[in-house]
Design an enzyme around this catalytic site. Structure first.
Site, PDB file in Angstrom:
ATOM      1  N   ASP A 193      19.423  59.914  10.254  1.00 51.07           N
ATOM      2  CA  ASP A 193      18.225  60.328  10.827  1.00 51.07           C
ATOM      3  C   ASP A 193      16.974  60.351   9.731  1.00 51.07           C
ATOM      4  O   ASP A 193      16.735  61.368   8.911  1.00 51.07           O
ATOM      5  CB  ASP A 193      18.057  61.731  11.542  1.00 51.07           C
ATOM      6  CG  ASP A 193      16.757  62.090  12.233  1.00 51.07           C
ATOM      7  OD1 ASP A 193      15.844  61.459  12.143  1.00 51.07           O
ATOM      8  OD2 ASP A 193      16.684  63.106  12.904  1.00 51.07           O
ATOM      9  N   CYS A 214      -6.829  62.622  19.114  1.00 53.48           N
ATOM     10  CA  CYS A 214      -5.703  61.807  19.207  1.00 53.48           C
ATOM     11  C   CYS A 214      -5.228  61.611  20.665  1.00 53.48           C
ATOM     12  O   CYS A 214      -4.816  60.686  21.127  1.00 53.48           O
ATOM     13  CB  CYS A 214      -4.469  62.478  18.563  1.00 53.48           C
ATOM     14  SG  CYS A 214      -4.631  62.423  16.623  1.00 53.48           S
TER      15      CYS A 214
END
Length: 412
Positions: free
Chosen positions: A179, A365
């Site tokens: 990961d 955003c």
């Protein structure tokens, strides 16, 4: 109020913007199409020129310093109006010139050497775990959630995101998974819980590393999940699966060949990678100067035309591609609501200017995903064209199986 007034006359085509200038005089800029009506007060006359030449940078700074306020309106109202009129601003000669200059400097702005990458990560992700707990879900997932239904809670949508990613990885028990950019460990822990795989997570954030390690032990998966404080570029092992969520945005265009070359080295011959990243549906551009300066130094959301050449040059198959469009806007809205509910606690940790900075970040955003060109893509990559199933049915079927496992094991 010149030259700002000249720009606003051309800018506002949708809705109405009423500006109260530093001398208390009122100016109304109305578009030909109906839309939001917003009132903005400017208390600093120097903003007339600053906003004209670089509105994206100086609007954020002016809001942070309370030199730009919205009496009777809100920051959300203003940023909604801004987003609806974004294209007219982009077409102005001064803005076109600034973007051309910025594009020429893009590779320098996104330089992410080993040392610089750690500094950039610390700037944002080491603000403190207690801070992020105030607005993230209980699993501390700091990336786009996956809303199967608009009424889903943030917690349910983040687990659904993990489920979707896990299904696309086509996992088998005992496989080794890497990961890259493991955050607070939620995805790694989930993969170990539902698929019984062994996960190594890497992060450059000391705060994230410490908490992720503790959370793996608390979840009872420490024997399957470990986290390392290191750069992915220093890893030379082979993995059956590689996943990266919300980290590619910090790589930088100039480092894309290096990134995918490393992915090729990390993947076993029949390995599969799932890359979850913000991107854009528009041609290549540059990152917001305000966002780059205050929130994510070195970050950039790529156009797909910037990603594919690096993938192709490193001999990788794109075996699946999916786009999550409004999902991040919905995620950001929930983060904002939770942030505002805990605003007093944030102010006590930091100060009012910090609160205003984060409000501007979260709402702007959201607008990028709601009305702008931003989206999230899932790119599945392999070294062999037979490494992943050739029919997508398995993604739906595996999600259903993992949902049952979640119920049995109390994962939520």
């Amino acid at each position: 109020m010149f030259p700002l007034s000249r720009m606003l006359e051309a800018f506002v085509k949708v809705g109405t913007l009423t500006v109260i200038d530093a001398d208390g005089e009122t100016h109304v800029f109305g578009g030909s199409r109906p839309g939001p009506a917003v009132t903005m007060r400017i208390s600093d006359a120097s903003l007339y020129r600053k906003l004209f030449f670089n509105p994206e940078l100086h609007a954020g700074e002016a809001y942070m310093d309370a030199r730009m306020t919205f009496p009777g309106s809100s920051l959300r109202d203003f940023l909604t109006l801004f987003s609806l009129n974004r294209q007219t601003l982009a077409g102005q000669p001064t803005q076109r010139l600034l973007r051309r200059i910025s594009r020429g400097l893009k590779r320098f702005q996104q330089a992410n050497s080993l040392g610089r990458a750690r500094e950039n990560v610390a700037h944002h992700y080491d603000l403190g775990n207690d801070f992020y707990r105030l607005f993230l879900d209980k699993g501390l997932f700091y990336s786009c959630a996956y809303f199967r239904d608009e009424t889903d809670t943030l917690e349910a949508a983040q687990i659904a995101k993990c489920r979707l990613i896990a299904a696309k990885l086509a996992l088998s028990p005992g496989q080794r998974v890497l990961d890259i950019g493991s955050g607070w460990g939620g995805l790694a822990i989930y993969l170990a819980q539902v698929a019984e795989v062994d996960v190594t997570g890497v992060t450059l954030s000391t705060e994230q590393h410490a908490l992720a390690t503790a959370r793996a032990a608390e979840a009872g998966v420490a024997e399957r999940v470990r986290f390392e404080l290191r750069d992915y570029r220093t890893i030379d092992e082979s993995f059956d699966r590689v996943v990266s969520v919300g980290m590619f945005e910090h790589v930088g265009v100039g480092h894309y060949p290096e990134f995918f070359a490393r992915v090729n080295r990390l993947l076993a011959p029949d390995g599969v990678m799932l890359l979850h990243s913000i991107g854009k549906m528009s041609p290549p551009g540059t990152a917001s100067p305000w966002l780059r300066k205050y929130i994510f130094p070195g970050a950039y959301s790529p156009a797909l035309s910037e990603v594919f050449p690096a993938v192709e040059a490193n001999g990788l198959w794109v075996t699946d591609l999916e786009f999550l469009r409004i999902h991040y806007a919905m995620t950001l809205r929930q983060w904002t609501d939770r942030f505002e509910a805990n605003r007093a606690a944030v102010a006590a940790m930091y100060d009012e200017r910090f609160c205003r900075m984060w409000e501007f970040y979260l709402i702007s955003c959201e607008m990028m995903f709601r009305t702008g060109s931003q989206e999230v893509f899932h790119m599945q990559l392999t070294k062999r064209n037979t490494a992943a199933p050739i029919v997508r049915d398995y993604i739906v079927e595996t999600q259903a199986r993992y949902r049952e496992i979640e119920r049995e094991r109390g994962i939520s």
